[in-house]
Write a protein that holds these residues in place. Sequence first.
Motif, PDB file in Angstrom:
ATOM      1  N   GLY A  30       0.809  -1.220   0.000  1.00  0.00           N
ATOM      2  CA  GLY A  30       0.000   0.000   0.000  1.00  0.00           C
ATOM      3  C   GLY A  30       0.839   1.264   0.000  1.00  0.00           C
ATOM      4  O   GLY A  30       0.312   2.371   0.114  1.00  0.00           O
ATOM      5  N   VAL A  31       2.155   1.126  -0.132  1.00  0.00           N
ATOM      6  CA  VAL A  31       3.043   2.282  -0.160  1.00  0.00           C
ATOM      7  C   VAL A  31       2.833   3.057  -1.464  1.00  0.00           C
ATOM      8  O   VAL A  31       2.893   2.486  -2.549  1.00  0.00           O
ATOM      9  N   CYS A  32       2.607   4.346  -1.305  1.00  0.00           N
ATOM     10  CA  CYS A  32       2.447   5.233  -2.453  1.00  0.00           C
ATOM     11  C   CYS A  32       3.812   5.870  -2.725  1.00  0.00           C
ATOM     12  O   CYS A  32       4.331   6.602  -1.886  1.00  0.00           O
ATOM     13  N   TYR A  33       4.387   5.580  -3.887  1.00  0.00           N
ATOM     14  CA  TYR A  33       5.739   6.043  -4.195  1.00  0.00           C
ATOM     15  C   TYR A  33       5.786   7.455  -4.753  1.00  0.00           C
ATOM     16  O   TYR A  33       6.791   8.146  -4.608  1.00  0.00           O
ATOM     17  N   VAL A  34       4.734   7.873  -5.409  1.00  0.00           N
ATOM     18  CA  VAL A  34       4.667   9.231  -5.928  1.00  0.00           C
ATOM     19  C   VAL A  34       3.190   9.592  -6.082  1.00  0.00           C
ATOM     20  O   VAL A  34       2.358   8.732  -6.358  1.00  0.00           O
ATOM     21  N   SER A  35       2.883  10.854  -5.843  1.00  0.00           N
ATOM     22  CA  SER A  35       1.514  11.320  -6.067  1.00  0.00           C
ATOM     23  C   SER A  35       1.539  12.811  -6.348  1.00  0.00           C
ATOM     24  O   SER A  35       2.439  13.520  -5.904  1.00  0.00           O
ATOM     25  N   HIS A  36       0.551  13.248  -7.104  1.00  0.00           N
ATOM     26  CA  HIS A  36       0.413  14.669  -7.405  1.00  0.00           C
ATOM     27  C   HIS A  36      -1.033  14.940  -7.791  1.00  0.00           C
ATOM     28  O   HIS A  36      -1.699  14.100  -8.391  1.00  0.00           O
ATOM     29  N   SER A  37      -1.508  16.102  -7.430  1.00  0.00           N
ATOM     30  CA  SER A  37      -2.839  16.550  -7.830  1.00  0.00           C
ATOM     31  C   SER A  37      -2.777  18.028  -8.168  1.00  0.00           C
ATOM     32  O   SER A  37      -2.028  18.776  -7.532  1.00  0.00           O
ATOM     33  N   ASN A  38      -3.565  18.432  -9.149  1.00  0.00           N
ATOM     34  CA  ASN A  38      -3.627  19.859  -9.459  1.00  0.00           C
ATOM     35  C   ASN A  38      -4.764  20.542  -8.705  1.00  0.00           C
ATOM     36  O   ASN A  38      -5.035  21.706  -8.930  1.00  0.00           O
ATOM     37  N   LYS A  39      -5.404  19.805  -7.799  1.00  0.00           N
ATOM     38  CA  LYS A  39      -6.479  20.358  -6.968  1.00  0.00           C
ATOM     39  C   LYS A  39      -6.115  20.180  -5.499  1.00  0.00           C
ATOM     40  O   LYS A  39      -5.790  19.079  -5.060  1.00  0.00           O
ATOM     41  N   ASP A  40      -6.191  21.257  -4.746  1.00  0.00           N
ATOM     42  CA  ASP A  40      -5.840  21.210  -3.328  1.00  0.00           C
ATOM     43  C   ASP A  40      -6.735  20.276  -2.518  1.00  0.00           C
ATOM     44  O   ASP A  40      -6.303  19.689  -1.531  1.00  0.00           O
TER      45      ASP A  40
END
Length: 124
Positions: A30-40
């Motif tokens: 369940g480890v998330c290695y990278v994440s990004h969102s353009n919405k806060d």
Amino acid sequence: MSNFLNQFTEDIKSNVPGYVAVSVTEVSTGVCYVSHSNKDDFDPEIASAYNLEVVKAKYKAIDALGLSSKIQDIIITLTDQIHIIDVSENGEYFIYLAVDTSNANLGMTRALLKKYKKDVVSNM
């Protein structure tokens, strides 16, 4: 590991119409290695945690049915977004991608994800 994940994230952000969020998560931990969102107000790590449960449930269903098939992707269509859970060929990782349906179409989004995920799959 982070260089190719950062490049993958940049490629998705810059080239996928309607981009909202992306993450790469390991199925076993369940480890998330990278994440990004353009919405806060959109946390892709939280979404990935819940989508991990979707992937695990689908694996259980495949097992219960006695199928030998592997999951390629799981597509969830909301009224204003498309969420794609793209599982690696070895089943160890998944990419979660959310796009806004007013600026994206499913075919193009899937094609672009396939194009950019090659480096992630070969480097993980």
